[in-house]
Write a protein that holds these residues in place. Structure first.
Motif, PDB file in Angstrom:
ATOM      1  N   GLU A  60       0.966  -1.264  -0.083  1.00 21.72           N
ATOM      2  CA  GLU A  60      -0.065  -0.056   0.076  1.00 21.72           C
ATOM      3  C   GLU A  60       0.805   1.390   0.145  1.00 21.72           C
ATOM      4  O   GLU A  60       0.654   2.257  -0.769  1.00 21.72           O
ATOM      5  CB  GLU A  60      -0.883  -0.092   1.179  1.00 21.72           C
ATOM      6  N   LYS A  83      -5.304  -3.346  -6.195  1.00 27.27           N
ATOM      7  CA  LYS A  83      -5.702  -2.349  -5.218  1.00 27.27           C
ATOM      8  C   LYS A  83      -7.124  -2.748  -4.761  1.00 27.27           C
ATOM      9  O   LYS A  83      -8.035  -2.213  -5.678  1.00 27.27           O
ATOM     10  CB  LYS A  83      -5.438  -0.988  -5.350  1.00 27.27           C
ATOM     11  N   HIS A  99      -6.313  -2.082   0.638  1.00 31.44           N
ATOM     12  CA  HIS A  99      -5.624  -3.104   0.610  1.00 31.44           C
ATOM     13  C   HIS A  99      -5.069  -3.605  -0.951  1.00 31.44           C
ATOM     14  O   HIS A  99      -5.707  -3.213  -1.694  1.00 31.44           O
ATOM     15  CB  HIS A  99      -6.143  -4.468   1.212  1.00 31.44           C
TER      16      HIS A  99
END
Length: 345
Positions: free
Chosen positions: A269, A304, A314
């Motif tokens: 991330e 994503k 996440h």
């Protein structure tokens, strides 16, 4: 009358394995200072077994200081003539011989080779640290952690399986004394250097050296090693908590193994956000991203996922050949198409 062979351990015998393993693991991973008098006596008894006179004993706070001690002019005068030979003789007398004779006895005790191999793997698993010392003498030391693995095996065979070890009783007594009372030992014909135990020893749940923002192992003289789940870290990473590792470090790090550690600690991330990931495709709350910078052995593509209710983001890594978000979703979900989801999560 010949002894009847067994096909498997009893449940009671199996239940004792962790007890013996934990006992010897606690010895191997002790951070208590050694008792120098007991350590010296153990080494002298070991030398007596291989018909050598009592050596001059030098105590050091860490393997690093032991290395410096060995490099000193005084010690080199004692050690040049026996570099590696004494440690090999001691290993044969106190380790190889004990293990070899027990192994042969087990051949007549167990029905199959696989059974006693399985037992050895069970009792000795996860004892022994891979410290990765790049020191002049480390290759010739008596590694107490490794010997501890054998201690579990020997003691289990003698006290649980009742395999006779009386012909090597003296060797077994000295073996225990060495492991219980000493740190690493660098033995030579006229001199023996004994290291103290570390004062800090931090392991993960797989018994690998691991600490976050602090030394995984540290000795009394301050000599320290940093590690992340078993991978040695340079001090510039080890002294910083992974939450504060910077994605930009990936652009500067040439070591592939360390780059993998940095990626694991930083998380995809943050990497995607701070290294400017490019969006290739999207599908509902999913986006297929690519980091168009050479930070790993192959390009980094990420799926994503943004939770519609919480906004939590996440990211999962997907194969770099993915070209659509739906394709990446199917890969993450083991081939299930997103249209088949009854509820998007």
């Amino acid at each position: 009358m010949s002894q009847k062979k067994i096909e498997k351990l009893t449940p009671e015998q199996e239940a004792l394995i962790p007890l013996y393993r934990d006992k010897w693991r606690n010895i191997a991973y002790s951070t208590e200072p050694i008792d120098r008098e007991k350590a010296a006596e153990a080494v002298k008894e070991a030398y007596n077994l291989i018909a050598l006179s009592e050596p001059k004993i030098i105590f050091c706070d860490s393997p690093y200081s032991a290395d410096n001690q060995w490099l000193s002019k005084e010690s080199r005068e004692f050690t040049d003539d026996s570099y590696g030979r004494v440690s090999q003789e001691l290993e044969y007398k106190l380790w190889d011989k004990l293990m070899g004779q027990l192994w042969e006895k087990m051949r007549s005790y167990f029905e199959t080779e696989e059974l006693h191999t399985h037992l050895h793997n069970q009792v000795s698993s996860k004892i022994g640290m891979e410290l990765g010392f790049e020191l002049s003498i480390f290759g010739y030391c008596l590694d107490i952690e490794e010997w501890s693995s054998s201690g579990v095996f020997i003691e289990f065979c003698v006290f649980v399986l009742n395999l006779n070890c009386t012909e090597n009783l003296k060797e077994w007594i000295v073996f225990q004394s060495i492991v219980k009372n000493c740190g690493w030992i660098y033995p030579y014909e006229k001199i023996a250097i004994i290291c103290d135990r570390p004062r800090v020893l931090s392991l993960d749940n797989q018994q690998r050296l691991h600490a976050e923002g602090s030394p995984a192992i540290q000795f009394a003289d301050g000599y320290s090693l940093y590690a992340y789940h078993g991978v040695r870290l340079p001090e510039k990473y080890g002294t910083v908590h992974p939450n504060q590792w910077q994605p930009q470090w990936l652009l500067e790090e040439n070591n592939a193994e360390l780059r993998q550690v940095l990626i694991q600690g930083i998380g995809y991330e943050r990497i995607a956000q701070e290294l400017g990931a490019i969006e290739l495709d999207s599908y509902q709350e999913y986006s297929l991203l690519k980091i168009d910078i050479d930070v790993d052995v192959e390009p980094i593509s990420l799926l994503k996922m943004t939770c519609p209710s919480t906004g939590f983001i996440h990211a999962l890594r997907v194969p770099p050949e993915m070209i659509s978000a739906r394709e990446a979703i199917r890969w993450v979900n083991w081939g299930i198409s997103p249209e088949e989801f009854a509820i998007q999560t």
